[in-house]
Design a protein around this motif. Structure first.
Motif, PDB file in Angstrom:
ATOM      1  N   SER A  59      55.468  41.988  40.471  1.00 50.09           N
ATOM      2  CA  SER A  59      54.251  42.709  40.075  1.00 50.09           C
ATOM      3  C   SER A  59      53.384  41.834  39.165  1.00 50.09           C
ATOM      4  O   SER A  59      52.258  42.192  38.838  1.00 50.09           O
ATOM      5  N   ARG A  60      53.923  40.682  38.752  1.00 45.46           N
ATOM      6  CA  ARG A  60      53.147  39.800  37.880  1.00 45.46           C
ATOM      7  C   ARG A  60      52.665  38.577  38.652  1.00 45.46           C
ATOM      8  O   ARG A  60      53.007  38.378  39.803  1.00 45.46           O
ATOM      9  N   GLY A  61      51.828  37.790  37.999  1.00 49.99           N
ATOM     10  CA  GLY A  61      51.327  36.576  38.629  1.00 49.99           C
ATOM     11  C   GLY A  61      49.949  36.735  39.258  1.00 49.99           C
ATOM     12  O   GLY A  61      49.357  35.769  39.716  1.00 49.99           O
ATOM     13  N   GLY A  62      49.407  37.953  39.258  1.00 52.29           N
ATOM     14  CA  GLY A  62      48.048  38.167  39.789  1.00 52.29           C
ATOM     15  C   GLY A  62      47.029  37.982  38.673  1.00 52.29           C
ATOM     16  O   GLY A  62      46.383  38.941  38.245  1.00 52.29           O
ATOM     17  N   TYR A  63      46.887  36.753  38.234  1.00 50.49           N
ATOM     18  CA  TYR A  63      46.046  36.488  37.050  1.00 50.49           C
ATOM     19  C   TYR A  63      44.573  36.796  37.302  1.00 50.49           C
ATOM     20  O   TYR A  63      43.856  37.262  36.421  1.00 50.49           O
ATOM     21  N   TRP A  64      44.117  36.497  38.513  1.00 47.92           N
ATOM     22  CA  TRP A  64      42.694  36.735  38.785  1.00 47.92           C
ATOM     23  C   TRP A  64      42.357  38.227  38.708  1.00 47.92           C
ATOM     24  O   TRP A  64      41.316  38.619  38.187  1.00 47.92           O
ATOM     25  N   ALA A  65      43.264  39.048  39.235  1.00 45.23           N
ATOM     26  CA  ALA A  65      43.015  40.496  39.166  1.00 45.23           C
ATOM     27  C   ALA A  65      42.938  40.933  37.707  1.00 45.23           C
ATOM     28  O   ALA A  65      42.088  41.748  37.327  1.00 45.23           O
ATOM     29  N   SER A  66      43.815  40.367  36.871  1.00 44.58           N
ATOM     30  CA  SER A  66      43.777  40.706  35.442  1.00 44.58           C
ATOM     31  C   SER A  66      42.476  40.233  34.809  1.00 44.58           C
ATOM     32  O   SER A  66      41.871  40.932  33.991  1.00 44.58           O
ATOM     33  N   LEU A  67      42.076  39.025  35.202  1.00 49.28           N
ATOM     34  CA  LEU A  67      40.828  38.477  34.642  1.00 49.28           C
ATOM     35  C   LEU A  67      39.634  39.372  34.997  1.00 49.28           C
ATOM     36  O   LEU A  67      38.793  39.676  34.148  1.00 49.28           O
ATOM     37  N   PHE A  68      39.576  39.807  36.253  1.00 46.98           N
ATOM     38  CA  PHE A  68      38.457  40.669  36.651  1.00 46.98           C
ATOM     39  C   PHE A  68      38.503  41.990  35.892  1.00 46.98           C
ATOM     40  O   PHE A  68      37.479  42.518  35.463  1.00 46.98           O
ATOM     41  N   TYR A  69      39.707  42.533  35.737  1.00 50.36           N
ATOM     42  CA  TYR A  69      39.823  43.795  35.001  1.00 50.36           C
ATOM     43  C   TYR A  69      39.332  43.615  33.561  1.00 50.36           C
ATOM     44  O   TYR A  69      38.551  44.421  33.044  1.00 50.36           O
ATOM     45  N   THR A  70      39.771  42.539  32.942  1.00 49.23           N
ATOM     46  CA  THR A  70      39.370  42.262  31.554  1.00 49.23           C
ATOM     47  C   THR A  70      37.843  42.138  31.452  1.00 49.23           C
ATOM     48  O   THR A  70      37.207  42.755  30.591  1.00 49.23           O
ATOM     49  N   ALA A  71      37.277  41.341  32.342  1.00 47.13           N
ATOM     50  CA  ALA A  71      35.832  41.085  32.266  1.00 47.13           C
ATOM     51  C   ALA A  71      35.020  42.339  32.582  1.00 47.13           C
ATOM     52  O   ALA A  71      33.958  42.567  31.994  1.00 47.13           O
ATOM     53  N   ASP A  72      35.508  43.166  33.496  1.00 49.04           N
ATOM     54  CA  ASP A  72      34.755  44.375  33.862  1.00 49.04           C
ATOM     55  C   ASP A  72      34.630  45.355  32.693  1.00 49.04           C
ATOM     56  O   ASP A  72      33.716  46.182  32.666  1.00 49.04           O
ATOM     57  N   GLN A  73      35.551  45.271  31.737  1.00 50.58           N
ATOM     58  CA  GLN A  73      35.487  46.184  30.584  1.00 50.58           C
ATOM     59  C   GLN A  73      34.218  45.979  29.762  1.00 50.58           C
ATOM     60  O   GLN A  73      33.833  46.823  28.968  1.00 50.58           O
ATOM     61  N   THR A  74      33.583  44.829  29.942  1.00 50.11           N
ATOM     62  CA  THR A  74      32.361  44.554  29.181  1.00 50.11           C
ATOM     63  C   THR A  74      31.176  45.350  29.710  1.00 50.11           C
ATOM     64  O   THR A  74      30.124  45.383  29.083  1.00 50.11           O
ATOM     65  N   GLY A  75      31.322  45.970  30.884  1.00 47.90           N
ATOM     66  CA  GLY A  75      30.184  46.644  31.504  1.00 47.90           C
ATOM     67  C   GLY A  75      29.357  45.699  32.361  1.00 47.90           C
ATOM     68  O   GLY A  75      28.420  46.125  33.023  1.00 47.90           O
ATOM     69  N   HIS A  76      29.692  44.408  32.333  1.00 46.84           N
ATOM     70  CA  HIS A  76      29.002  43.427  33.188  1.00 46.84           C
ATOM     71  C   HIS A  76      29.947  43.147  34.350  1.00 46.84           C
ATOM     72  O   HIS A  76      30.866  42.343  34.232  1.00 46.84           O
ATOM     73  N   ARG A  77      29.727  43.868  35.464  1.00 46.14           N
ATOM     74  CA  ARG A  77      30.678  43.858  36.560  1.00 46.14           C
ATOM     75  C   ARG A  77      30.121  43.048  37.721  1.00 46.14           C
ATOM     76  O   ARG A  77      29.225  43.503  38.427  1.00 46.14           O
ATOM     77  N   CYS A 106      37.197  39.684  24.696  1.00 52.55           N
ATOM     78  CA  CYS A 106      37.504  38.898  25.894  1.00 52.55           C
ATOM     79  C   CYS A 106      37.821  37.445  25.569  1.00 52.55           C
ATOM     80  O   CYS A 106      38.590  36.798  26.280  1.00 52.55           O
ATOM     81  N   ILE A 107      37.212  36.931  24.520  1.00 53.45           N
ATOM     82  CA  ILE A 107      37.449  35.537  24.144  1.00 53.45           C
ATOM     83  C   ILE A 107      38.955  35.297  23.958  1.00 53.45           C
ATOM     84  O   ILE A 107      39.500  34.275  24.366  1.00 53.45           O
ATOM     85  N   TYR A 108      39.600  36.270  23.370  1.00 50.67           N
ATOM     86  CA  TYR A 108      41.056  36.178  23.182  1.00 50.67           C
ATOM     87  C   TYR A 108      41.795  36.682  24.422  1.00 50.67           C
ATOM     88  O   TYR A 108      42.727  36.028  24.905  1.00 50.67           O
ATOM     89  N   ASN A 109      41.386  37.828  24.941  1.00 49.92           N
ATOM     90  CA  ASN A 109      42.158  38.480  26.004  1.00 49.92           C
ATOM     91  C   ASN A 109      42.266  37.631  27.275  1.00 49.92           C
ATOM     92  O   ASN A 109      43.286  37.631  27.939  1.00 49.92           O
ATOM     93  N   LEU A 110      41.187  36.909  27.612  1.00 48.09           N
ATOM     94  CA  LEU A 110      41.207  36.132  28.854  1.00 48.09           C
ATOM     95  C   LEU A 110      42.297  35.065  28.848  1.00 48.09           C
ATOM     96  O   LEU A 110      42.746  34.629  29.898  1.00 48.09           O
TER      97      LEU A 110
END
Lengths: 454, 594
Positions: free
Chosen positions: B448-466, B495-499
């Motif tokens: 269930s791990r290793g999908g880093y890009w999906a995590s990155l998109f989820y993180t970035a989408d939280q900014t409201g800039h999707r 995001c600076i940290y979370n990414l």
């Protein structure tokens, strides 16, 4: 206001301390207003349907709501003589709202909306949310001007937009807090330099970066964010558990309503909350001929969510008012894609403990005489509905400033809500103009200069 | 210009100004805007890197500086180079795209695959969309996911930075929410290629290609727009074509019919109505009946190509943007009955794309993106002039954009815009030499791990800039008053940290390896400021960062671990502190400006 004056005024406006302000509450200041905006043009003729009107049935054809069966509209008594041209029913997927209507908690206003000819989503939303039909250049929203002219109560979180951003009705209100989830509203960093034991060292540096003296929008927004983080840290909200038996719909709408309920229950002085629900632009495949389909399901989500919020906040019902609106209704006739294009008159809904519910308000214009020959006419201006709530529930008489252009002649309250009139209505469009530091000066009463003008 | 016309236009003198651009003379720049204390001084390098690129990277700054001997010379050569992206070798970026792995996981499938669908044929992509085919949802969405990954890689590593900025602009101008429909998601590489092919091309050709694409056809429903006895077609696309893609709502006159009331303007010897009315939209949607997709339904082939379905077309005469005969006298239909196949639609694209109101609407948006939230009128006027003079030129947009970028106002303005959240993240990643992730099948046996890009998109989408995810056809707002909100600020900071966390995107950034830990606290802060900003910070901000790094120690000496909390003498603590300082640098108000 010139640049330097704005900066000076901002500095005196104590933006940074606002959410810790402790001002005397006036009548209405502990009221909670939740504004739900249905983005995309909700089809009011499917929400509250004249379902056995022959013109309706002919124009809607295969997507007219069924007269019988599981999804037939839920017949209501409008208790309004003008609605005698046909039967009226709430959509079959909205039994939750039917229950609130029958219980007197829900009032409906049909043939209501923005009395302007635009059929553009974006213009219509701009006009409505700025409170100035025909003018989308207005620099602030109608809620902004209410807040600028109201006497706010004490509290850390007076204005919350549940979601990733604040709507245009809060344009240029620097006290608005947009949040998706109160529990997650905190700084995410490596632990070492942001520990409580050292009083959050990184946060201290950030505070220095953002003095909130109004130098520009970034500064003010940053300060507001920092103040909110601290306020929420102090309130320490946990994982949210709704009242027993209350079930919110899944998805972002249910999440946003839960955020509102949680902030209300945090008792941090919430006065205004906004919630958006999109997905109403049903140009295509709106519904099946048996009354099932996309739009009915969407209405079901709306119905379930509002019912959940009212029941979750039953202890606050006496000071809670919820208003539901959309930018316009949809065309009477179906289009060739089994959908409906942009229309005009629509339904507004008002819910709460002091709502004179169980009635449909306004005059039903019928479906014979249509706006532009094709759309439901408007007999009630949306500003009359909002104005009555602001005046009688929020106890703010400055309707001239909140809705410039609205006049005494155009404002006849429908009797939607209980409440004593807070004195004569002030129809002057001028915002209260008090020198910084003088009696009557309140924080957050300024339009911010754009960066380019600063 | 008459008062009547001004009143009729409602939005001011937009059209009238378009009519008089021939007299506009490109002259001296207006005085630079009075800067707020927070706003750094503009310079051509700062403008090129922070606003016309997704932020400075050390190699792009060096390349810029090597272009000439004066600021202006370097800037002008840089603009010319960037306006010809194919002349810039971007093979390093393309090999990153080719070597990146993206995970896909559903049912019993758990694989990492390269980005295989970016250049797939339309038929291959359409096969994924086809609902008749038994295929997992993740497979149908895969083409869209691949474009998102490629777009991030290009945003961070491409040397064609201006091109990437413009592609983002046009994606928002012709916004489609990619995940709103499986047909759209499955063919997203094709839509992205249309945007890229025309970003510096001809506006009419561009608009028409967008209008015929699977993405726009399904997003705004023209795929089902057909003439039907007594009932309307589907006007969704036609309305947004007028309101968002071409003339803009400033030219929407709102009354329903009565064309005799609409004033006219003359531009280049041609007469135009000053704006459009609802009836123009209804009639244009009739012109576009039968413009659909070969989706296998109602006798159409099943290829996903554009398809003209003649028996859906409304062949009666129509009137679209026809000027009145004289005051009070409405025009006859300008689109006659029974024209050849598709001629009605082609006429509509010419009528809307060549209208001077379109020039003003789109040029204003371009100047707003490329210079300031409050677009300098003189630059807009100059751009409109070039737009109209080149309306049939294959490089119309390149010429218009060149005009905007070479205007003195462009290089003299900085900080009159706020970075959107992704602008901040991309800039930070570029400046710090970040390594974007590559997915793996599992981590420690956990599939269930290793999908880093999906995590990155989820993180970035939280900014409201999707990215490709804005719901409505307006695209993301491009003004500071929208982005300066609490959720937007908090998420851009976090995001600076979370990414960089394995759960937030697993982006690898070696901040310590790029820091001279033997230098003084002040020198370390100054070195990172030069990397991230290239301009001087406000003095109070600079000293706060230095003091943070020193933690009570000598700011002119290297930072030392504290004996007590929170360091307890650990050398690693010093690394945490340096990283926290760089994070704070990206959280300054300055860093949110462009």
């Amino acid at each position: 206001m010139g640049c330097s004056a704005a900066i000076a005024a901002m500095a005196a406006g104590k933006v940074g301390q606002l959410i810790f302000a402790d001002e005397a509450g006036a009548a209405g200041s502990d009221e909670i207003l939740v504004v739900v905006f249905l983005r995309g043009g909700c089809d009011g003729l499917s929400l509250l349907s004249p379902f056995d009107d022959t013109v309706y049935r002919q124009a809607r054809g295969s997507i007219a709501l069924p007269l019988s069966g599981a999804n037939a509209p839920l017949l209501i008594d409008p208790r309004n003589a003008s609605y005698s041209t046909s039967s009226f029913g709430l959509n079959g997927k909205m039994p939750h709202l039917k229950e609130l209507y029958d219980g007197g908690r829900l009032a409906l206003v049909h043939a209501c909306g923005l009395d302007d000819d635009t059929r553009s989503h974006f213009d219509a939303m701009d006009y409505i949310e700025r409170g100035t039909p025909g003018n989308k250049a207005t620099g602030s929203g109608w809620i902004t001007r209410h807040l600028q002219t109201a006497t706010l109560g004490a509290g850390l979180l007076p204005v919350v937009a549940a979601g990733t951003e604040a709507p245009a009705s809060l344009l240029n209100y620097n006290g608005a807090v947009a949040m998706s989830n109160p529990r997650n509203f905190g700084l995410s960093t490596h632990w070492r330099y942001n520990r409580k034991e050292e009083d959050y060292k990184m946060m201290q540096v950030l505070e220095g970066f953002y003095p909130g003296t109004g130098r520009n929008l970034v500064d003010v927004a940053g300060r507001r964010t920092i103040d909110t983080i601290k306020a929420i840290r102090a309130a320490n909200p946990g994982t949210y558990t709704p009242r027993a038996g209350v079930t919110y719909p899944g998805g972002s709408f249910g999440d946003a309503l839960k955020t509102v309920a949680q902030v209300v229950k945090m008792e941090q002085g919430l006065h205004i909350a906004t919630v958006d629900l999109g997905g109403w632009d049903t140009h295509e495949s709106q519904a099946n001929s048996d009354g099932s389909g996309y739009l009915p399901d969407r209405l079901g989500v709306l119905s379930q969510g509002l019912h959940a919020l009212v029941n979750d906040l039953v202890d606050y019902l006496g000071r809670l008012t919820i208003v539901v609106m959309s930018e316009f209704g949809r065309r009477l006739g179906r289009n060739a894609s089994n959908g409906t294009d942009h229309g005009h008159g629509n339904v507004m809904m008002v819910l709460g403990g002091n709502v004179n519910g169980g009635r449909v308000y306004g005059n039903w214009p019928g479906l014979q005489d249509l706006d532009q020959g094709q759309d439901l006419r408007i007999t009630t201006d949306f500003r009359v509905v909002l104005g009555e709530i602001i005046y009688r529930r929020l106890a703010n008489a400055n309707l001239g400033a909140i809705f410039p252009g609205l006049t005494a002649a155009g404002f006849t309250p429908l009797g939607l809500v209980n409440g004593a009139d807070p004195g004569p209505i002030n129809w002057s469009a001028a915002l209260r103009d008090v020198a910084p530091g003088q009696a009557g000066d309140l924080p957050n009463k300024l339009y911010l200069p754009l960066m380019t003008q600063c | 210009m008459t008062l009547t016309r001004r009143r009729l236009l409602g939005s001011g003198a937009a059209l009238a100004a378009a009519a008089t651009v021939a007299q506009t003379i490109v002259g001296e720049a207006e005085p630079a805007m009075a800067a707020c204390a927070i706003v750094p001084q503009a310079s051509p390098l700062i403008v090129a890197m922070h606003r016309l690129s997704n932020g400075p990277s050390p190699s792009d700054v060096a390349a810029f500086n090597a272009l000439g001997s004066t600021d202006d010379e370097r800037y002008e050569r840089w603009v010319e180079q960037q306006l010809n992206p194919s002349t810039i070798d971007d093979s390093a970026c393309e090999s990153r795209i080719a070597s990146t792995q993206l995970k896909i996981r559903y049912d019993s499938v758990n694989e990492v695959r390269p980005l295989q669908l970016l250049y797939a044929s339309d038929e291959q992509l359409w096969a994924r969309a086809n609902s008749g085919m038994d295929m997992a949802y993740a497979e149908r969405m895969r083409p869209y996911d691949e474009v998102r990954v490629a777009t991030w890689i290009r945003a961070v590593y491409s040397r064609r930075q201006l091109f990437e900025v413009l592609v983002d602009f046009w994606h928002n101008h012709f916004n489609v929410k990619a995940s709103s429909d499986q047909n759209i998601a499955a063919t997203w590489p094709f839509y992205d290629q249309i945007i890229r092919a025309h970003a510096l091309g001809n506006f009419r050709t561009f608009t028409r290609a967008v209008g015929r694409s699977v993405a726009m056809m399904y997003y705004l429903d023209n795929v089902s727009n057909r003439a039907a006895g007594g009932e309307g077609g589907n006007e969704n696309y036609a309305r947004e074509l007028f309101e968002l893609h071409t003339l803009g709502s400033d030219h929407y006159l709102k009354f329903y019919n009565d064309r005799g009331q609409i004033e006219t303007i003359t531009v280049g010897g041609q007469v135009y109505p000053v704006g459009y009315i609802d009836d123009d939209i209804y009639e244009a949607s009739r012109c576009l009946t039968g413009w659909t997709i070969a989706n296998g339904r109602d006798g159409r082939p099943n290829t996903g190509a554009f398809y003209y379905k003649a028996d859906w077309h409304d062949t009666y005469p129509k009137t679209v943007l026809a000027p009145r005969v004289m005051a009070g006298v409405a025009p006859a239909p300008n689109i006659p009955a029974r024209q050849p196949d598709m001629k009605d639609g082609e006429d509509v694209f010419s009528l809307v794309c060549y209208h001077p109101g379109t020039a003003r609407h789109v040029c204003t948006k371009l100047v707003r993106r490329l210079i300031a939230d409050d677009p300098p009128q003189r630059v807009v006027d100059a751009a409109v002039e070039v737009w109209l003079a080149n309306r049939e030129a294959p490089d119309q947009l390149k010429q218009v954009i060149r005009t905007i970028l070479l205007a003195p106002e462009c290089r003299a303005t900085f900080g009159a815009k706020m970075r959107r959240p992704l602008d901040v993240l991309w800039a930070y990643l570029r400046a710090t030499g970040a390594e974007l992730p590559s997915d793996v099948e599992q981590v420690g046996g956990d599939t269930s791990r290793g999908g880093y890009w999906a995590s990155l998109f989820y993180t970035a989408d939280q900014t409201g800039h999707r990215l490709f995810g804005w719901d409505t056809p307006t695209g993301h707002p491009d003004v500071a008053s929208y982005w300066a909100n609490t959720n937007g600020m908090l998420t851009r900071w976090n995001c600076i940290y979370n990414l960089t966390q394995s759960w937030g995107g697993n982006v690898q950034i070696d901040l310590i390896g790029q820091t001279n830990l033997g230098a003084s606290c002040a020198a370390i802060v100054d070195a990172w400021t030069a990397r991230l900003c290239g301009y001087a910070l406000q003095p109070s901000v600079r000293s706060a960062l230095i003091a943070f790094l020193a933690q009570g120690g000598d700011t002119n000496a290297p930072p030392q671990p504290l004996r007590g909390a929170p360091d307890w003498g650990a050398a690693e603590a010093l690394h945490d502190r340096v990283r926290a300082m760089v994070h704070l640098l990206a959280m300054t108000p300055e860093y949110s400006l462009r």
